[in-house]
Design a protein around this motif. Structure first.
Motif, mmCIF file in Angstrom:
data_model
loop_
_atom_site.group_PDB
_atom_site.id
_atom_site.type_symbol
_atom_site.label_atom_id
_atom_site.label_comp_id
_atom_site.label_asym_id
_atom_site.label_seq_id
_atom_site.Cartn_x
_atom_site.Cartn_y
_atom_site.Cartn_z
ATOM 1 N N ARG A 100 12.450 -11.489 1.823
ATOM 2 C CA ARG A 100 11.357 -12.036 1.015
ATOM 3 C C ARG A 100 10.333 -10.961 0.656
ATOM 4 N NH1 ARG A 100 12.057 -16.461 4.782
ATOM 5 N NH2 ARG A 100 12.268 -18.470 3.731
ATOM 6 N N TRP A 101 10.101 -10.045 1.584
ATOM 7 C CA TRP A 101 9.067 -9.019 1.460
ATOM 8 C C TRP A 101 9.370 -8.044 0.326
ATOM 9 C CZ3 TRP A 101 8.968 -4.028 4.600
ATOM 10 C CH2 TRP A 101 7.703 -3.447 4.622
ATOM 11 N N SER A 102 10.640 -7.730 0.150
ATOM 12 C CA SER A 102 11.030 -6.769 -0.879
ATOM 13 C C SER A 102 12.165 -7.348 -1.718
ATOM 14 C CB SER A 102 11.459 -5.444 -0.228
ATOM 15 O OG SER A 102 11.510 -4.405 -1.173
ATOM 16 N N PRO A 103 11.867 -8.372 -2.530
ATOM 17 C CA PRO A 103 12.927 -9.091 -3.259
ATOM 18 C C PRO A 103 13.701 -8.217 -4.241
ATOM 19 C CG PRO A 103 10.748 -9.732 -4.051
ATOM 20 C CD PRO A 103 10.534 -8.929 -2.818
ATOM 21 N N LEU A 104 13.086 -7.161 -4.766
ATOM 22 C CA LEU A 104 13.804 -6.300 -5.699
ATOM 23 C C LEU A 104 15.000 -5.627 -5.030
ATOM 24 C CD1 LEU A 104 10.865 -4.562 -7.615
ATOM 25 C CD2 LEU A 104 12.347 -6.392 -8.437
ATOM 26 N N ASP A 105 14.941 -5.489 -3.719
ATOM 27 C CA ASP A 105 16.002 -4.799 -2.990
ATOM 28 C C ASP A 105 17.122 -5.730 -2.524
ATOM 29 O OD1 ASP A 105 14.795 -2.216 -3.063
ATOM 30 O OD2 ASP A 105 13.415 -2.856 -1.492
ATOM 31 N N PHE A 106 16.814 -7.020 -2.323
ATOM 32 C CA PHE A 106 17.765 -7.843 -1.561
ATOM 33 C C PHE A 106 18.104 -9.207 -2.170
ATOM 34 C CE2 PHE A 106 15.522 -5.193 1.608
ATOM 35 C CZ PHE A 106 16.604 -4.447 2.036
ATOM 36 N N THR A 107 17.704 -9.499 -3.374
ATOM 37 C CA THR A 107 17.960 -10.838 -3.889
ATOM 38 C C THR A 107 18.962 -10.864 -5.038
ATOM 39 O OG1 THR A 107 15.959 -10.658 -5.256
ATOM 40 C CG2 THR A 107 15.756 -11.782 -3.128
ATOM 41 N N GLY A 108 19.801 -9.818 -5.152
ATOM 42 C CA GLY A 108 20.881 -9.855 -6.131
ATOM 43 C C GLY A 108 21.899 -10.927 -5.778
ATOM 44 N N ARG A 109 22.691 -11.364 -6.746
ATOM 45 C CA ARG A 109 23.603 -12.485 -6.523
ATOM 46 C C ARG A 109 25.061 -12.085 -6.363
ATOM 47 N NH1 ARG A 109 21.348 -17.319 -10.534
ATOM 48 N NH2 ARG A 109 19.209 -17.316 -9.702
ATOM 49 N N SER A 110 25.385 -10.830 -6.524
ATOM 50 C CA SER A 110 26.774 -10.407 -6.391
ATOM 51 C C SER A 110 27.166 -10.371 -4.917
ATOM 52 C CB SER A 110 26.968 -9.032 -7.010
ATOM 53 O OG SER A 110 26.320 -8.044 -6.240
ATOM 54 N N PRO B 48 -3.265 -3.062 2.719
ATOM 55 C CA PRO B 48 -3.402 -4.131 3.705
ATOM 56 C C PRO B 48 -2.528 -5.336 3.412
ATOM 57 C CG PRO B 48 -5.369 -3.966 2.307
ATOM 58 C CD PRO B 48 -4.532 -2.757 2.034
ATOM 59 N N ASP B 49 -2.261 -5.593 2.124
ATOM 60 C CA ASP B 49 -1.410 -6.735 1.789
ATOM 61 C C ASP B 49 0.035 -6.512 2.205
ATOM 62 O OD1 ASP B 49 -3.610 -7.953 0.709
ATOM 63 O OD2 ASP B 49 -3.156 -7.374 -1.360
ATOM 64 N N THR B 50 0.447 -5.257 2.358
ATOM 65 C CA THR B 50 1.830 -4.943 2.691
ATOM 66 C C THR B 50 2.184 -5.419 4.092
ATOM 67 O OG1 THR B 50 1.695 -2.988 1.287
ATOM 68 C CG2 THR B 50 3.541 -3.108 2.814
ATOM 69 N N SER B 51 1.355 -5.083 5.079
ATOM 70 C CA SER B 51 1.631 -5.511 6.450
ATOM 71 C C SER B 51 1.466 -7.024 6.588
ATOM 72 C CB SER B 51 0.719 -4.785 7.430
ATOM 73 O OG SER B 51 -0.653 -5.043 7.158
ATOM 74 N N ALA B 52 0.458 -7.595 5.929
ATOM 75 C CA ALA B 52 0.229 -9.039 6.023
ATOM 76 C C ALA B 52 1.387 -9.822 5.431
ATOM 77 C CB ALA B 52 -1.076 -9.400 5.325
ATOM 78 N N ALA B 53 1.944 -9.338 4.325
ATOM 79 C CA ALA B 53 3.038 -10.055 3.681
ATOM 80 C C ALA B 53 4.266 -10.111 4.574
ATOM 81 C CB ALA B 53 3.378 -9.390 2.347
ATOM 82 N N ALA C 254 4.397 -9.866 7.876
ATOM 83 C CA ALA C 254 4.113 -10.725 9.025
ATOM 84 C C ALA C 254 4.153 -12.203 8.633
ATOM 85 C CB ALA C 254 2.753 -10.363 9.620
ATOM 86 N N ASP C 255 3.600 -12.539 7.472
ATOM 87 C CA ASP C 255 3.633 -13.928 7.008
ATOM 88 C C ASP C 255 5.061 -14.383 6.731
ATOM 89 O OD1 ASP C 255 0.885 -14.229 7.154
ATOM 90 O OD2 ASP C 255 0.542 -13.658 5.062
ATOM 91 N N HIS C 256 5.854 -13.516 6.115
ATOM 92 C CA HIS C 256 7.245 -13.873 5.833
ATOM 93 C C HIS C 256 8.052 -14.046 7.118
ATOM 94 C CE1 HIS C 256 6.733 -13.661 1.606
ATOM 95 N NE2 HIS C 256 6.653 -12.357 1.517
ATOM 96 N N TRP C 257 7.695 -13.314 8.158
ATOM 97 C CA TRP C 257 8.386 -13.485 9.442
ATOM 98 C C TRP C 257 8.129 -14.878 10.009
ATOM 99 C CZ3 TRP C 257 6.182 -13.963 14.448
ATOM 100 C CH2 TRP C 257 7.106 -13.910 15.503
ATOM 101 N N VAL C 258 6.893 -15.348 9.919
ATOM 102 C CA VAL C 258 6.581 -16.705 10.378
ATOM 103 C C VAL C 258 7.425 -17.722 9.613
ATOM 104 C CG1 VAL C 258 4.782 -18.464 10.528
ATOM 105 C CG2 VAL C 258 4.249 -16.088 11.101
ATOM 106 N N GLU C 259 7.509 -17.556 8.303
ATOM 107 C CA GLU C 259 8.321 -18.456 7.477
ATOM 108 C C GLU C 259 9.799 -18.382 7.859
ATOM 109 O OE1 GLU C 259 7.507 -16.955 3.634
ATOM 110 O OE2 GLU C 259 5.413 -17.606 3.603
ATOM 111 N N ALA C 260 10.278 -17.167 8.124
ATOM 112 C CA ALA C 260 11.693 -16.986 8.429
ATOM 113 C C ALA C 260 12.056 -17.578 9.787
ATOM 114 C CB ALA C 260 12.054 -15.504 8.384
#
Length: 432
Positions: A246-256, A404-409, A411-417
């Motif tokens: 979730r944190w870096s969708p450009l890297d990991f959300t391809g569909r192939s 600061p938004d980088t570390s917070a994002a 950590a927040d995504h980890w809670v969601e995951a």
């Protein structure tokens, strides 16, 4: 108050200068010295004691953790050795930060610019808080301690003394086993492919440091563990895989199919202590284990199963003995070259560490409410995370060299995951 005349002179056999000690001291030449300090924030409720009371509490136990009264000194041939600080003054190590909030901060926010090596390599602060909450911060140079010995020091100071000292003084029983280093060959081969960059992190980490922590019920990770047969550590890594996705969708959300199979190599430090050594040894008894996190996998249950394979119990156990031999039992040049490769940002994208479960702590009669890790940042790295488990809480600390938004994002995504993975395990258990 401890003075040079009252510091215990009893020798301690748990002090060690190893290759990791030397490596961490060398890093001071290529990064800010404060980047090499890590530790923990203890959060408590109510009114804070005085800093003099805190110093008195610490002075009662200076005979137990030798790292508190010993410094790393240079020998005539340029090597390092531990020596008792003849001018030890507890007031220079235990202070007060009256103007700072009771929250985890990067170590440089608490430290002076360069603490130097003239004194023991640790500091502690009282954070008085607002009358409802207060804190205690402890940081130590990584050359002096690893996570296990740092936690054990806190337990020796503020926990059950009988439990904390049960295994002291046993670190001289290990035998050299250089042939076990051969088992590290597959671990080293796992680093032959460079780790791709993460779009969310800066390509060239700057001087900024930002720390965010988030807490979930420890029961969430235990529920995942019970439903899947995974360890709590594997459940955490699976959740972290989903968080990074979730944190870096450009890297990991391809569909192939190729995108779905994409993994992110991360460094997972493992404790390499043997049973006879106990866990109070000053120094660094850790190995650096590369693990490919399945961040490309969109399904949380399948992510967990893949983590359980890539970070299996057998692989970790085998890796511990191999990495210990690689650190301690092979020629120096080979050891340093392997350590550098295993921790190089070009071979691992970030570090995913975790502390063992922490025993209950009490400071000045007040039970500690939570323990939050303060990560460090290796040279050229952009992200370091540490999971702590204390009482009924699991807390992830994320230190980044981005905004600061980088570390917070993350950590927040980890809670969601974690929540997503717990729900996935419930569905699988129910057959839905």
């Amino acid at each position: 108050m401890a003075t040079p005349d009252t510091v215990p002179a009893k020798p301690d056999m748990t002090l060690r200068v190893d290759r990791l000690t030397r490596s961490f001291m060398y890093m001071q030449h290529i990064c800010a010295p404060t980047d090499l300090y890590f530790g923990a924030l203890l959060q408590l409720r109510g009114f804070a004691p005085s800093v003099d009371m805190l110093r008195a509490l610490v002075s009662e136990h200076l005979d137990t953790p030798p790292v508190l009264t010993h410094r790393l000194a240079s020998t005539h041939d340029g090597d390092l050795r531990w020596e008792r600080d003849p001018h030890f003054d507890l007031r220079a190590h235990v202070g007060e930060l009256a103007d700072l909030a009771v929250r985890p901060e990067p170590a440089h926010m608490w430290l002076e610019s360069d603490p130097g090596r003239q004194r023991p390599l640790w500091r502690m602060w009282l954070l008085p808080g607002d009358g409802d909450n207060w804190g205690l911060g402890y940081v130590v140079h990584h050359a002096a301690q690893d996570g296990t010995s740092m936690i054990r020091t806190l337990e020796q100071l503020f926990g059950d003394r009988k439990t904390a000292t049960a295994n002291a003084g046993q670190s001289d029983k290990r035998r050299s086993r250089p042939w076990r280093a051969l088992r590290a060959v597959p671990i080293l081969l796992a680093t032959r492919k460079p780790a791709a960059g993460i779009a969310t992190l800066p390509t060239f980490p700057g001087a900024g440091r930002h720390l965010t922590s988030r807490t979930v019920p420890l029961s969430d990770l235990r529920t995942i563990s019970a439903a899947s047969g995974a360890t709590v550590g594997q459940a955490h890594l699976a959740a972290l895989s989903g968080a990074i996705r979730r944190w870096s969708p450009l890297d990991f959300t391809g569909r192939s199919e190729r995108d779905r199979r994409r993994v992110l190599p991360v460094c997972v430090p493992v404790d390499t202590r043997e049973p006879a050594e106990g866990d109070v040894t000053t120094g660094n008894l850790i190995g650096l284990m590369p693990v490919g996190l399945p961040c490309g996998e969109p399904d949380p249950w399948r992510r967990l199963r893949r983590v359980m394979s890539r970070a299996s119990r057998n692989r970790i156990v085998t890796g511990k003995s191999a990495l210990r031999a690689l650190t301690d039992d092979v020629p120096v040049r080979i050891a340093f070259a392997c350590l550098a490769r295993l921790g190089d940002r070009r071979t691992v994208a970030l570090t995913a560490s975790s502390f063992r479960s922490i025993a209950p702590l009490t400071v000045a009669g007040t039970p500690v409410d939570n323990v939050i890790a303060i990560p460090w940042l290796p040279p050229q790295h952009g992200c370091f995370s540490i999971l702590t488990r204390y009482k009924n809480r699991a807390t992830l600390s994320v230190l980044t060299a981005g905004g600061p938004d980088t570390s917070a994002a993350l950590a927040d995504h980890w809670v969601e995951a974690v929540s997503e993975l717990r729900e996935a395990c419930r569905r699988v258990s129910n057959g839905t």
